[in-house]
Design a protein around this motif. Structure first.
Motif, PDB file in Angstrom:
ATOM      1  N   PRO A 135       0.801  -1.238   0.000  1.00  0.00           N
ATOM      2  CA  PRO A 135       0.000   0.000   0.000  1.00  0.00           C
ATOM      3  C   PRO A 135       0.825   1.276   0.000  1.00  0.00           C
ATOM      4  CG  PRO A 135      -0.114  -1.107   2.140  1.00  0.00           C
ATOM      5  CD  PRO A 135       0.530  -2.062   1.201  1.00  0.00           C
ATOM      6  N   ASN A 136       2.121   1.194   0.277  1.00  0.00           N
ATOM      7  CA  ASN A 136       2.956   2.391   0.279  1.00  0.00           C
ATOM      8  C   ASN A 136       3.914   2.450  -0.899  1.00  0.00           C
ATOM      9  OD1 ASN A 136       2.710   1.869   3.660  1.00  0.00           O
ATOM     10  ND2 ASN A 136       2.114   3.846   2.802  1.00  0.00           N
ATOM     11  N   LEU A 137       3.595   1.690  -1.946  1.00  0.00           N
ATOM     12  CA  LEU A 137       4.331   1.771  -3.206  1.00  0.00           C
ATOM     13  C   LEU A 137       3.333   2.098  -4.305  1.00  0.00           C
ATOM     14  CD1 LEU A 137       6.649  -1.381  -2.966  1.00  0.00           C
ATOM     15  CD2 LEU A 137       7.105   0.942  -2.166  1.00  0.00           C
ATOM     16  N   VAL A 138       3.684   3.052  -5.173  1.00  0.00           N
ATOM     17  CA  VAL A 138       2.757   3.480  -6.206  1.00  0.00           C
ATOM     18  C   VAL A 138       2.450   2.303  -7.139  1.00  0.00           C
ATOM     19  CG1 VAL A 138       4.501   4.241  -7.882  1.00  0.00           C
ATOM     20  CG2 VAL A 138       2.267   5.363  -7.821  1.00  0.00           C
ATOM     21  N   LYS A 139       1.232   2.244  -7.612  1.00  0.00           N
ATOM     22  CA  LYS A 139       0.811   1.134  -8.470  1.00  0.00           C
ATOM     23  C   LYS A 139       1.042   1.477  -9.939  1.00  0.00           C
ATOM     24  CE  LYS A 139      -3.200  -1.716  -9.699  1.00  0.00           C
ATOM     25  NZ  LYS A 139      -4.653  -1.942  -9.480  1.00  0.00           N
ATOM     26  N   LEU A 140       1.723   0.571 -10.630  1.00  0.00           N
ATOM     27  CA  LEU A 140       1.895   0.698 -12.076  1.00  0.00           C
ATOM     28  C   LEU A 140       0.740  -0.019 -12.768  1.00  0.00           C
ATOM     29  CD1 LEU A 140       3.740   1.608 -14.458  1.00  0.00           C
ATOM     30  CD2 LEU A 140       4.765  -0.676 -14.361  1.00  0.00           C
ATOM     31  N   ILE A 141       0.007   0.706 -13.601  1.00  0.00           N
ATOM     32  CA  ILE A 141      -1.151   0.136 -14.290  1.00  0.00           C
ATOM     33  C   ILE A 141      -0.731  -0.530 -15.593  1.00  0.00           C
ATOM     34  CG2 ILE A 141      -3.355   0.699 -15.405  1.00  0.00           C
ATOM     35  CD1 ILE A 141      -3.635   2.960 -13.341  1.00  0.00           C
ATOM     36  N   GLY A 142       0.189   0.087 -16.299  1.00  0.00           N
ATOM     37  CA  GLY A 142       0.624  -0.472 -17.572  1.00  0.00           C
ATOM     38  C   GLY A 142       1.713   0.357 -18.204  1.00  0.00           C
ATOM     39  N   TYR A 143       1.996   0.066 -19.468  1.00  0.00           N
ATOM     40  CA  TYR A 143       3.088   0.739 -20.158  1.00  0.00           C
ATOM     41  C   TYR A 143       2.812   0.774 -21.654  1.00  0.00           C
ATOM     42  CZ  TYR A 143       4.336  -4.070 -21.278  1.00  0.00           C
ATOM     43  OH  TYR A 143       4.300  -5.360 -21.725  1.00  0.00           O
ATOM     44  N   CYS A 144       3.653   1.518 -22.346  1.00  0.00           N
ATOM     45  CA  CYS A 144       3.579   1.573 -23.805  1.00  0.00           C
ATOM     46  C   CYS A 144       5.001   1.599 -24.343  1.00  0.00           C
ATOM     47  CB  CYS A 144       2.821   2.823 -24.259  1.00  0.00           C
ATOM     48  SG  CYS A 144       2.932   3.157 -26.047  1.00  0.00           S
ATOM     49  N   CYS A 145       5.261   0.764 -25.321  1.00  0.00           N
ATOM     50  CA  CYS A 145       6.548   0.790 -26.012  1.00  0.00           C
ATOM     51  C   CYS A 145       6.294   0.473 -27.476  1.00  0.00           C
ATOM     52  CB  CYS A 145       7.503  -0.225 -25.406  1.00  0.00           C
ATOM     53  SG  CYS A 145       9.092  -0.279 -26.263  1.00  0.00           S
ATOM     54  N   VAL A 146       6.536   1.456 -28.319  1.00  0.00           N
ATOM     55  CA  VAL A 146       6.309   1.262 -29.747  1.00  0.00           C
ATOM     56  C   VAL A 146       7.493   1.799 -30.522  1.00  0.00           C
ATOM     57  CG1 VAL A 146       3.793   1.349 -29.595  1.00  0.00           C
ATOM     58  CG2 VAL A 146       5.077   3.464 -29.917  1.00  0.00           C
ATOM     59  N   ASP A 147       7.712   1.239 -31.683  1.00  0.00           N
ATOM     60  CA  ASP A 147       8.768   1.675 -32.586  1.00  0.00           C
ATOM     61  C   ASP A 147       8.094   2.085 -33.880  1.00  0.00           C
ATOM     62  OD1 ASP A 147      11.012   2.155 -33.990  1.00  0.00           O
ATOM     63  OD2 ASP A 147      11.831   0.122 -33.880  1.00  0.00           O
ATOM     64  N   GLY A 148       7.878   3.398 -34.007  1.00  0.00           N
ATOM     65  CA  GLY A 148       7.142   3.886 -35.169  1.00  0.00           C
ATOM     66  C   GLY A 148       7.911   4.932 -35.942  1.00  0.00           C
ATOM     67  N   GLU A 149       7.179   5.657 -36.764  1.00  0.00           N
ATOM     68  CA  GLU A 149       7.798   6.671 -37.602  1.00  0.00           C
ATOM     69  C   GLU A 149       8.443   7.779 -36.785  1.00  0.00           C
ATOM     70  OE1 GLU A 149       4.815   8.093 -40.214  1.00  0.00           O
ATOM     71  OE2 GLU A 149       4.601   6.202 -41.319  1.00  0.00           O
ATOM     72  N   ARG A 150       7.891   8.023 -35.595  1.00  0.00           N
ATOM     73  CA  ARG A 150       8.449   9.075 -34.742  1.00  0.00           C
ATOM     74  C   ARG A 150       9.527   8.553 -33.809  1.00  0.00           C
ATOM     75  NH1 ARG A 150       3.229  12.686 -32.807  1.00  0.00           N
ATOM     76  NH2 ARG A 150       2.455  13.221 -34.893  1.00  0.00           N
ATOM     77  N   GLY A 151       9.973   7.343 -34.068  1.00  0.00           N
ATOM     78  CA  GLY A 151      10.999   6.758 -33.231  1.00  0.00           C
ATOM     79  C   GLY A 151      10.408   5.906 -32.129  1.00  0.00           C
ATOM     80  N   ILE A 152      11.241   5.508 -31.203  1.00  0.00           N
ATOM     81  CA  ILE A 152      10.821   4.654 -30.102  1.00  0.00           C
ATOM     82  C   ILE A 152      10.150   5.502 -29.031  1.00  0.00           C
ATOM     83  CG2 ILE A 152      11.643   3.166 -28.245  1.00  0.00           C
ATOM     84  CD1 ILE A 152      13.892   2.290 -30.125  1.00  0.00           C
ATOM     85  N   GLN A 153       8.961   5.078 -28.606  1.00  0.00           N
ATOM     86  CA  GLN A 153       8.226   5.770 -27.558  1.00  0.00           C
ATOM     87  C   GLN A 153       8.109   4.848 -26.352  1.00  0.00           C
ATOM     88  OE1 GLN A 153       7.331   8.842 -27.814  1.00  0.00           O
ATOM     89  NE2 GLN A 153       7.360   9.274 -30.000  1.00  0.00           N
ATOM     90  N   ARG A 154       8.484   5.376 -25.187  1.00  0.00           N
ATOM     91  CA  ARG A 154       8.370   4.605 -23.954  1.00  0.00           C
ATOM     92  C   ARG A 154       7.570   5.420 -22.949  1.00  0.00           C
ATOM     93  NH1 ARG A 154      13.855   4.944 -24.838  1.00  0.00           N
ATOM     94  NH2 ARG A 154      14.841   3.187 -25.891  1.00  0.00           N
ATOM     95  N   LEU A 155       6.501   4.828 -22.437  1.00  0.00           N
ATOM     96  CA  LEU A 155       5.640   5.512 -21.482  1.00  0.00           C
ATOM     97  C   LEU A 155       5.236   4.546 -20.370  1.00  0.00           C
ATOM     98  CD1 LEU A 155       4.589   6.352 -24.641  1.00  0.00           C
ATOM     99  CD2 LEU A 155       3.519   8.143 -23.287  1.00  0.00           C
ATOM    100  N   LEU A 156       4.908   5.115 -19.223  1.00  0.00           N
ATOM    101  CA  LEU A 156       4.444   4.348 -18.071  1.00  0.00           C
ATOM    102  C   LEU A 156       3.146   4.960 -17.571  1.00  0.00           C
ATOM    103  CD1 LEU A 156       7.858   4.036 -16.224  1.00  0.00           C
ATOM    104  CD2 LEU A 156       6.682   2.215 -17.456  1.00  0.00           C
ATOM    105  N   VAL A 157       2.216   4.125 -17.140  1.00  0.00           N
ATOM    106  CA  VAL A 157       0.910   4.583 -16.665  1.00  0.00           C
ATOM    107  C   VAL A 157       0.738   4.153 -15.211  1.00  0.00           C
ATOM    108  CG1 VAL A 157      -1.579   4.536 -17.050  1.00  0.00           C
ATOM    109  CG2 VAL A 157      -0.007   4.334 -19.004  1.00  0.00           C
ATOM    110  N   TYR A 158       0.610   5.146 -14.319  1.00  0.00           N
ATOM    111  CA  TYR A 158       0.488   4.890 -12.890  1.00  0.00           C
ATOM    112  C   TYR A 158      -0.887   5.296 -12.371  1.00  0.00           C
ATOM    113  CZ  TYR A 158       5.613   5.514 -13.259  1.00  0.00           C
ATOM    114  OH  TYR A 158       6.934   5.460 -13.623  1.00  0.00           O
ATOM    115  N   GLU A 159      -1.193   4.829 -11.182  1.00  0.00           N
ATOM    116  CA  GLU A 159      -2.343   5.385 -10.473  1.00  0.00           C
ATOM    117  C   GLU A 159      -2.084   6.867 -10.222  1.00  0.00           C
ATOM    118  OE1 GLU A 159      -2.832   4.306  -6.307  1.00  0.00           O
ATOM    119  OE2 GLU A 159      -0.815   3.436  -6.307  1.00  0.00           O
ATOM    120  N   TYR A 160      -3.143   7.648 -10.202  1.00  0.00           N
ATOM    121  CA  TYR A 160      -3.018   9.096 -10.014  1.00  0.00           C
ATOM    122  C   TYR A 160      -2.978   9.428  -8.527  1.00  0.00           C
ATOM    123  CZ  TYR A 160      -4.219  14.058 -10.146  1.00  0.00           C
ATOM    124  OH  TYR A 160      -4.230  15.416  -9.970  1.00  0.00           O
ATOM    125  N   MET A 161      -1.999  10.241  -8.139  1.00  0.00           N
ATOM    126  CA  MET A 161      -1.839  10.655  -6.743  1.00  0.00           C
ATOM    127  C   MET A 161      -2.212  12.137  -6.653  1.00  0.00           C
ATOM    128  SD  MET A 161      -0.793   7.872  -5.282  1.00  0.00           S
ATOM    129  CE  MET A 161       0.031   8.274  -3.758  1.00  0.00           C
TER     130      MET A 161
END
Length: 405
Positions: A135-161
């Motif tokens: 309960p005292n560590l932020v929750k990671l909901i998911g992620y995104c990693c794509v290799d497209g025309e704009r290059g490699i995109q890396r994102l992380l999706v967390y619970e909102y604090m």
């Protein structure tokens, strides 16, 4: 086309973080699966973080870049809620995984391709947060990693604090001042999160970047540790430490780690001691705009020892009439123990948690009885409370070293 050679492409075209074979790679490249010690007896070898992650990776949602771009209104600057070495963090809204119900508010971290951190830290966050459950560590909901025309995109999706960070409330003058007991409850929650990392998992985890800005506050100011990009597995087998290139934030890193690169859980204790003094004083670890003798927090507080008559001069003036002086002294002594120059003489996080519980109990009782800070200083500083039961235990039974000058 997969976005990295260390990623495995699933049939649906989405990718999942997977560690490559590291037999010939450097030990500090990624979470240290290469350090798993082979068993020489009947005891099984400890599993590495990547191995543990493989069992739980299905829990995380895999988002498309379009999903997250729409969730943030094309990463609108008005929705930006933070920025760090990794990149920018945006407030966003996503649909539930089952497609039913109201949208869920989330925080979306987007890698700055020209920033100080990159894929290594991104992967560490996915794998560490993919296996922890506290309960005292932020929750990671998911992620995104794509290799497209704009290059490699890396994102992380967390619970909102919703209540920003401990740093924002301690040093940001536009926000509500955190009351004394609230500060203690926040730092207790942070300590419980660190204790879980150090001793509550199958492997030991060293957080390596504990600081007030990484303690996020949720509803009712419940704290959660965030930003696991620098986390590492602790030593295994007969090893006493992990060797890495020193990284972290100036003012919070343990001196032995900076000097040698030897990383242990004791390093997290040093950082914790720094933050304890931040909540006591309302001052940052380093403030260049102050007089030279007051710029470095740890150097300044040495002039006001916990048992001295001058000690109360370091207390944040915004909470002067609401704290227990004896409790504040105990917090300072606990900070000094965490800041011991000898790492082995520092307390464990489990010990820190127990002492913080006692200090909170003392402070709450002082509030109920209406004692002033001076009156409460006459309470017995050696009385300890464990859990919900009350029994006198002397702090001398827990050996802590002194904060050396």
């Amino acid at each position: 086309m997969s976005c990295f050679h260390i990623f495995k492409v699933k049939k649906r075209g989405k990718s999942s973080p997977e560690l490559r074979n590291q037999e010939n790679s450097k030990s500090d490249d990624l979470p240290s699966s290469s350090r798993v010690v082979k068993s020489t007896g009947s005891m099984p070898s400890p599993r590495s973080i990547p191995e543990m992650y493989k069992e739980k990776e299905h829990i995380l949602r895999v988002f498309s870049y379009t999903d997250l771009r729409n969730a943030t209104n094309n990463f609108n600057r008005l929705l930006k809620i933070g920025e760090g070495g990794f990149g920018s963090v945006y407030k966003g809204s996503i649909s539930p995984s089952n497609g039913q119900g109201d949208p869920v508010m989330v925080a979306i971290k987007k890698l700055n391709k020209h920033g100080l951190q990159g894929h290594k830290e991104w992967l560490a966050e996915v794998q560490f947060l993919g296996i922890v459950d506290h309960p005292n560590l932020v929750k990671l909901i998911g992620y995104c990693c794509v290799d497209g025309e704009r290059g490699i995109q890396r994102l992380l999706v967390y619970e909102y604090m919703p209540n920003k960070s401990l740093e924002d409330h301690l040093f940001g003058r536009a926000l509500q001042v955190l009351p004394w007991v609230t500060r203690l409850q926040i730092i207790l929650g942070a300590a419980q999160g660190l204790a879980y990392l150090h001793s509550g998992l199958e492997v030991q985890v060293i957080y390596r970047d504990f600081k007030s800005s990484n303690v996020l506050l949720g509803m009712d100011f419940k704290p959660k540790l965030s930003d696991f990009g620098l986390a590492r597995e602790g030593p295994v087998g007969n090893n006493t430490h992990v060797s890495t290139n020193p990284v972290g934030t100036y003012g919070y890193a343990a001196p032995e780690y900076v000097e040698t690169g030897h990383l242990t859980t004791h390093c997290d204790l040093w950082s914790f001691g720094v933050v304890l003094y931040e909540i006591l004083t309302g001052r940052r670890a380093l403030e260049r705009n102050r007089p030279t003798t007051e710029q470095k927090l740890l150097e300044w507080v040495k002039r006001f020892p916990a048992d001295s008559k001058k000690f109360s001069l370091i207390i944040d003036p915004r909470i002067r009439n609401q704290y227990s002086l004896s409790a504040a002294r105990r917090i300072a002594k606990l900070a000094d123990a965490c800041l011991n120059k000898n790492p082995k003489e520092r307390p464990t996080m489990d010990q820190v948690v127990e002492i913080l519980k006692q200090v909170i109990q003392e402070s709450e009782e002082a509030n109920l009885t209406g004692k002033s800070s001076a009156e409460s200083s006459r309470t017995n500083p050696n009385t300890r409370i464990t859990g919900t039961s009350r029994r006198p235990v002397h702090l001398a039974k827990v050996k802590f070293g002194e904060h050396e000058n």
